[in-house]
Design a protein around this motif. Sequence first.
Motif, PDB file in Angstrom:
ATOM      1  N   UNK A   1      40.770 -36.908  -2.351  1.00  0.00           N
ATOM      2  CA  UNK A   1      40.898 -37.868  -1.269  1.00  0.00           C
ATOM      3  C   UNK A   1      41.910 -38.921  -1.706  1.00  0.00           C
ATOM      4  N   UNK A   2      43.089 -38.844  -1.114  1.00  0.00           N
ATOM      5  CA  UNK A   2      44.150 -39.782  -1.491  1.00  0.00           C
ATOM      6  C   UNK A   2      44.211 -40.918  -0.487  1.00  0.00           C
ATOM      7  N   UNK A   3      44.165 -42.129  -1.002  1.00  0.00           N
ATOM      8  CA  UNK A   3      44.297 -43.288  -0.122  1.00  0.00           C
ATOM      9  C   UNK A   3      45.692 -43.876  -0.328  1.00  0.00           C
ATOM     10  N   UNK A   4      46.567 -43.532   0.601  1.00  0.00           N
ATOM     11  CA  UNK A   4      47.966 -43.922   0.452  1.00  0.00           C
ATOM     12  C   UNK A   4      48.321 -44.940   1.523  1.00  0.00           C
ATOM     13  N   UNK A   5      48.740 -46.107   1.101  1.00  0.00           N
ATOM     14  CA  UNK A   5      49.119 -47.170   2.036  1.00  0.00           C
ATOM     15  C   UNK A   5      48.027 -47.391   3.084  1.00  0.00           C
TER      16      UNK A   5
ATOM     17  N   UNK B   1      42.940 -33.692   0.918  1.00  0.00           N
ATOM     18  CA  UNK B   1      43.763 -32.521   0.670  1.00  0.00           C
ATOM     19  C   UNK B   1      43.177 -31.711  -0.478  1.00  0.00           C
ATOM     20  N   UNK B   2      43.670 -30.500  -0.593  1.00  0.00           N
ATOM     21  CA  UNK B   2      43.268 -29.685  -1.732  1.00  0.00           C
ATOM     22  C   UNK B   2      44.507 -29.406  -2.563  1.00  0.00           C
TER      23      UNK B   2
ATOM     24  N   UNK C   1      47.580 -36.002  -9.295  1.00  0.00           N
ATOM     25  CA  UNK C   1      47.057 -36.461  -8.001  1.00  0.00           C
ATOM     26  C   UNK C   1      45.541 -36.581  -8.075  1.00  0.00           C
ATOM     27  N   UNK C   2      44.914 -35.633  -8.765  1.00  0.00           N
ATOM     28  CA  UNK C   2      43.445 -35.610  -8.833  1.00  0.00           C
ATOM     29  C   UNK C   2      42.883 -36.874  -9.486  1.00  0.00           C
TER      30      UNK C   2
ATOM     31  N   UNK D   1      41.422 -43.971  -5.222  1.00  0.00           N
ATOM     32  CA  UNK D   1      42.047 -45.241  -5.607  1.00  0.00           C
ATOM     33  C   UNK D   1      43.085 -45.660  -4.544  1.00  0.00           C
ATOM     34  N   UNK D   2      43.409 -46.934  -4.565  1.00  0.00           N
ATOM     35  CA  UNK D   2      44.371 -47.479  -3.610  1.00  0.00           C
ATOM     36  C   UNK D   2      45.791 -47.266  -4.091  1.00  0.00           C
TER      37      UNK D   2
END
Length: 176
Positions: free
Chosen positions: A8-12, A18-19, A67-68, A73-74
Amino acid sequence: AAQTMPVSLKINGEIHNLTFDTRVTLLDALREHLGLTGSKKGCDHGQCGACTVIVDGRRVNSCLMLAATVDGLDVTTIEGLSHGDELHAVQAAFLQHDAFQCGYCTPGQICSAVALLDEVKKGDASVVSFEAKTANGRPPLTDDEIRERMSGNICRCGAYPNIVSAVRAVAKGVTA
Ligand code: FES
Ligand code: FES
């Protein structure tokens, strides 16, 4: 065989579930999976700073992070610094001070400078010598300190003097 995992990517401020192959770097995730190509790939080995992004307030070389490992994280990239037409103060200063030539290093320089100014705002004691502290207790940022603190960001065009001017201008606002 490649191992994948959900991330789970928290971007901006936006969450992307995503996997990823566990070996995918944050830089490749941004550029190739999320279409955020503002972060540049210079060396891909932690040597140039072109890929600098801000993770939980700290600048990192995104080519060195998986990425993992930033799951949850922010992450702030160059794309997340402006709001609509309104540039971040550091972006505006880079324009005003002509702080780039080819522009390849610029997103990394700007992300680095944004995090650096935050370090100053928070009163990171290592930013400045005790003697140099101003009356209000906030440290001024000397040009040497700016150069030192920006030394992880290489500019092949040699735009350094103007980069320092831009950071100094914003720092004055911060530390006034
Ligand atoms: Fe990451 Fe050069 S591309 S430090
Ligand atoms: Fe060209 Fe910095 S402006 S590498």
